[in-house]
Structures are given as structure tokens and as C-alpha cells.
Design a protein around this motif. Structure first.
Motif, PDB file in Angstrom:
ATOM      1  N   ARG A  78      92.331  -4.131  43.154  1.00 49.09           N
ATOM      2  CA  ARG A  78      93.799  -4.167  43.100  1.00 49.09           C
ATOM      3  C   ARG A  78      94.389  -2.820  43.509  1.00 49.09           C
ATOM      4  NH1 ARG A  78      93.304  -6.970  37.599  1.00 49.09           N
ATOM      5  NH2 ARG A  78      93.205  -9.144  38.192  1.00 49.09           N
ATOM      6  N   LEU A  79      93.780  -1.741  43.020  1.00 47.62           N
ATOM      7  CA  LEU A  79      94.245  -0.406  43.397  1.00 47.62           C
ATOM      8  C   LEU A  79      94.138  -0.214  44.905  1.00 47.62           C
ATOM      9  CD1 LEU A  79      95.267   2.389  42.623  1.00 47.62           C
ATOM     10  CD2 LEU A  79      92.879   3.063  42.222  1.00 47.62           C
ATOM     11  N   GLY A  80      93.038  -0.666  45.481  1.00 45.04           N
ATOM     12  CA  GLY A  80      92.869  -0.585  46.931  1.00 45.04           C
ATOM     13  C   GLY A  80      93.965  -1.358  47.653  1.00 45.04           C
ATOM     14  N   ASN A  81      94.304  -2.535  47.125  1.00 44.54           N
ATOM     15  CA  ASN A  81      95.378  -3.342  47.734  1.00 44.54           C
ATOM     16  C   ASN A  81      96.719  -2.621  47.633  1.00 44.54           C
ATOM     17  OD1 ASN A  81      93.566  -5.384  48.346  1.00 44.54           O
ATOM     18  ND2 ASN A  81      94.034  -6.587  46.530  1.00 44.54           N
ATOM     19  N   ILE A  82      96.979  -2.017  46.468  1.00 41.87           N
ATOM     20  CA  ILE A  82      98.239  -1.279  46.280  1.00 41.87           C
ATOM     21  C   ILE A  82      98.288  -0.088  47.224  1.00 41.87           C
ATOM     22  CG2 ILE A  82      99.518   0.178  44.649  1.00 41.87           C
ATOM     23  CD1 ILE A  82      98.485  -1.772  42.422  1.00 41.87           C
ATOM     24  N   GLU A  83      97.187   0.649  47.325  1.00 45.08           N
ATOM     25  CA  GLU A  83      97.144   1.800  48.236  1.00 45.08           C
ATOM     26  C   GLU A  83      97.364   1.358  49.670  1.00 45.08           C
ATOM     27  OE1 GLU A  83      93.278   3.340  47.219  1.00 45.08           O
ATOM     28  OE2 GLU A  83      94.112   4.779  45.785  1.00 45.08           O
ATOM     29  N   GLN A  84      96.789   0.227  50.052  1.00 50.98           N
ATOM     30  CA  GLN A  84      96.971  -0.280  51.418  1.00 50.98           C
ATOM     31  C   GLN A  84      98.429  -0.667  51.651  1.00 50.98           C
ATOM     32  OE1 GLN A  84      94.646  -0.324  53.943  1.00 50.98           O
ATOM     33  NE2 GLN A  84      96.492  -0.745  55.123  1.00 50.98           N
ATOM     34  N   ARG A  85      99.039  -1.323  50.669  1.00 54.99           N
ATOM     35  CA  ARG A  85     100.458  -1.694  50.828  1.00 54.99           C
ATOM     36  C   ARG A  85     101.320  -0.439  50.915  1.00 54.99           C
ATOM     37  NH1 ARG A  85      99.619  -6.012  46.677  1.00 54.99           N
ATOM     38  NH2 ARG A  85     100.681  -4.614  45.253  1.00 54.99           N
ATOM     39  N   TRP A  86     100.966   0.597  50.127  1.00 56.12           N
ATOM     40  CA  TRP A  86     101.710   1.865  50.178  1.00 56.12           C
ATOM     41  C   TRP A  86     101.582   2.489  51.568  1.00 56.12           C
ATOM     42  CZ3 TRP A  86     105.153   4.304  47.234  1.00 56.12           C
ATOM     43  CH2 TRP A  86     105.432   5.650  47.525  1.00 56.12           C
ATOM     44  N   ASP A  88     100.895   0.949  54.338  1.00 57.17           N
ATOM     45  CA  ASP A  88     101.629   0.087  55.271  1.00 57.17           C
ATOM     46  C   ASP A  88     103.129   0.365  55.183  1.00 57.17           C
ATOM     47  OD1 ASP A  88      99.187  -1.026  55.941  1.00 57.17           O
ATOM     48  OD2 ASP A  88      99.516  -2.910  54.849  1.00 57.17           O
ATOM     49  N   SER A  89     103.640   0.533  53.955  1.00 54.58           N
ATOM     50  CA  SER A  89     105.071   0.821  53.772  1.00 54.58           C
ATOM     51  C   SER A  89     105.430   2.169  54.389  1.00 54.58           C
ATOM     52  CB  SER A  89     105.435   0.834  52.282  1.00 54.58           C
ATOM     53  OG  SER A  89     105.293  -0.430  51.729  1.00 54.58           O
ATOM     54  N   GLU A  90     104.588   3.172  54.173  1.00 61.85           N
ATOM     55  CA  GLU A  90     104.834   4.483  54.773  1.00 61.85           C
ATOM     56  C   GLU A  90     104.873   4.374  56.289  1.00 61.85           C
ATOM     57  OE1 GLU A  90     101.649   6.872  53.085  1.00 61.85           O
ATOM     58  OE2 GLU A  90     103.108   7.922  51.828  1.00 61.85           O
ATOM     59  N   GLN A  91     103.962   3.608  56.842  1.00 67.18           N
ATOM     60  CA  GLN A  91     103.925   3.450  58.297  1.00 67.18           C
ATOM     61  C   GLN A  91     105.170   2.727  58.784  1.00 67.18           C
ATOM     62  OE1 GLN A  91     101.570   4.830  60.352  1.00 67.18           O
ATOM     63  NE2 GLN A  91     103.089   4.253  61.897  1.00 67.18           N
ATOM     64  N   ARG A  92     105.640   1.718  58.095  1.00 71.41           N
ATOM     65  CA  ARG A  92     106.865   1.015  58.490  1.00 71.41           C
ATOM     66  C   ARG A  92     108.063   1.962  58.440  1.00 71.41           C
ATOM     67  NH1 ARG A  92     104.575  -3.243  55.531  1.00 71.41           N
ATOM     68  NH2 ARG A  92     105.889  -2.804  53.727  1.00 71.41           N
ATOM     69  N   CYS A  93     108.079   2.821  57.398  1.00 70.61           N
ATOM     70  CA  CYS A  93     109.165   3.802  57.301  1.00 70.61           C
ATOM     71  C   CYS A  93     109.132   4.753  58.500  1.00 70.61           C
ATOM     72  CB  CYS A  93     109.059   4.608  56.004  1.00 70.61           C
ATOM     73  SG  CYS A  93     109.559   3.681  54.542  1.00 70.61           S
ATOM     74  N   LYS A  94     107.944   5.243  58.836  1.00 69.87           N
ATOM     75  CA  LYS A  94     107.815   6.142  59.989  1.00 69.87           C
ATOM     76  C   LYS A  94     108.231   5.440  61.273  1.00 69.87           C
ATOM     77  CE  LYS A  94     104.158   9.011  58.075  1.00 69.87           C
ATOM     78  NZ  LYS A  94     102.738   9.405  58.142  1.00 69.87           N
ATOM     79  N   ASP A  95     107.801   4.181  61.400  1.00 68.74           N
ATOM     80  CA  ASP A  95     108.183   3.409  62.587  1.00 68.74           C
ATOM     81  C   ASP A  95     109.696   3.230  62.660  1.00 68.74           C
ATOM     82  OD1 ASP A  95     105.505   3.212  63.184  1.00 68.74           O
ATOM     83  OD2 ASP A  95     105.296   1.117  62.541  1.00 68.74           O
ATOM     84  N   THR A  96     110.315   2.941  61.510  1.00 66.72           N
ATOM     85  CA  THR A  96     111.765   2.757  61.449  1.00 66.72           C
ATOM     86  C   THR A  96     112.467   4.071  61.793  1.00 66.72           C
ATOM     87  OG1 THR A  96     111.520   1.032  59.789  1.00 66.72           O
ATOM     88  CG2 THR A  96     113.679   2.044  59.976  1.00 66.72           C
ATOM     89  N   GLU A  97     112.013   5.189  61.241  1.00 64.75           N
ATOM     90  CA  GLU A  97     112.583   6.502  61.551  1.00 64.75           C
ATOM     91  C   GLU A  97     112.460   6.795  63.021  1.00 64.75           C
ATOM     92  OE1 GLU A  97     110.536   9.344  59.086  1.00 64.75           O
ATOM     93  OE2 GLU A  97     111.646   8.790  57.277  1.00 64.75           O
ATOM     94  N   GLN A  98     111.342   6.493  63.612  1.00 60.75           N
ATOM     95  CA  GLN A  98     111.128   6.745  65.032  1.00 60.75           C
ATOM     96  C   GLN A  98     112.086   5.914  65.883  1.00 60.75           C
ATOM     97  OE1 GLN A  98     109.117   9.109  66.212  1.00 60.75           O
ATOM     98  NE2 GLN A  98     109.880   8.643  68.243  1.00 60.75           N
TER      99      GLN A  98
END
Length: 102
Positions: A78-86, A88-98
Motif C-alpha cells: 500500500r505504501l508503494g502504491n501511495i508513493e507511486q500515486r504521489w 504521478d501527482s508530482e509529475q502531473r503538476c510539473k507537466d501542468t506547470e510546463q
């Protein structure tokens, strides 16, 4: 003759007393040995019972350990899944900022 007969009677009485005393001591010894054997049997049965209880407790502890290991593995997943979602969210934020900068 009377003294000889008296001596024989006295010897016979002492012999019988000695035999009764020996028989009494033998019976007491046998009773004590029987009591000791019974005490040892009881101690052995008690030890066997304690051993069985200890085996059951050990099996229960092993099962609980297995359950705890499974819970730990599930939590790590579960922790691995949460870290992966985190991530993924960081990457979406970076993509959105870009995209906003473009």
C-alpha cells in the motif's frame, strides 16, 4: 531344661519381633516407594501437559507471526502504491506547470 526352654522361647520371641519389625520396615519402604513413584508419575504427567500447552502456544505464536508478516507485506505494498500515486501527482503538476509556461 526349663532354662533351655525359656531361652528358646525368648529367642523365638526375639526372632518373631525382629521378623515383624523387618516386615513393618519393608511395608513402610514399599509404601514410600509407591508414594515416590506416584509423585514422579504425577510430575511427568504435569510436565507432559505443560509441554502440550507450550506447543499450542508456540503454534499460535507462529500463526500470529505469519499474520503479522502478511499485514506488513500488505502495508508495504500500500505504501508503494501511495508513493507511486504521489510521484504521478508530482509529475502531473510539473507537466501542468510546463504547459502553463508555454
Amino acid at each position: 531344661d526349663a532354662r533351655l526352654a525359656g531361652g528358646l522361647l525368648d529367642s523365638e520371641a526375639r526372632f518373631k519381633d525382629g521378623m515383624l519389625d523387618a516386615e513393618t520396615r519393608l511395608k513402610e519402604g514399599l509404601l514410600a516407594a509407591g508414594a515416590e513413584a506416584e509423585q514422579q508419575r504425577t510430575a511427568r504427567l504435569d510436565a507432559e501437559h505443560r509441554c502440550k500447552v507450550a506447543e499450542k502456544l508456540l503454534k499460535n505464536a507462529e500463526k500470529r507471526l505469519g499474520d503479522a508478516e502478511q499485514l506488513w507485506n500488505d502495508a508495504e505494498k500500500r505504501l508503494g502504491n501511495i508513493e507511486q500515486r504521489w510521484t504521478d501527482s508530482e509529475q502531473r503538476c510539473k507537466d501542468t506547470e510546463q504547459r502553463c509556461k508555454e
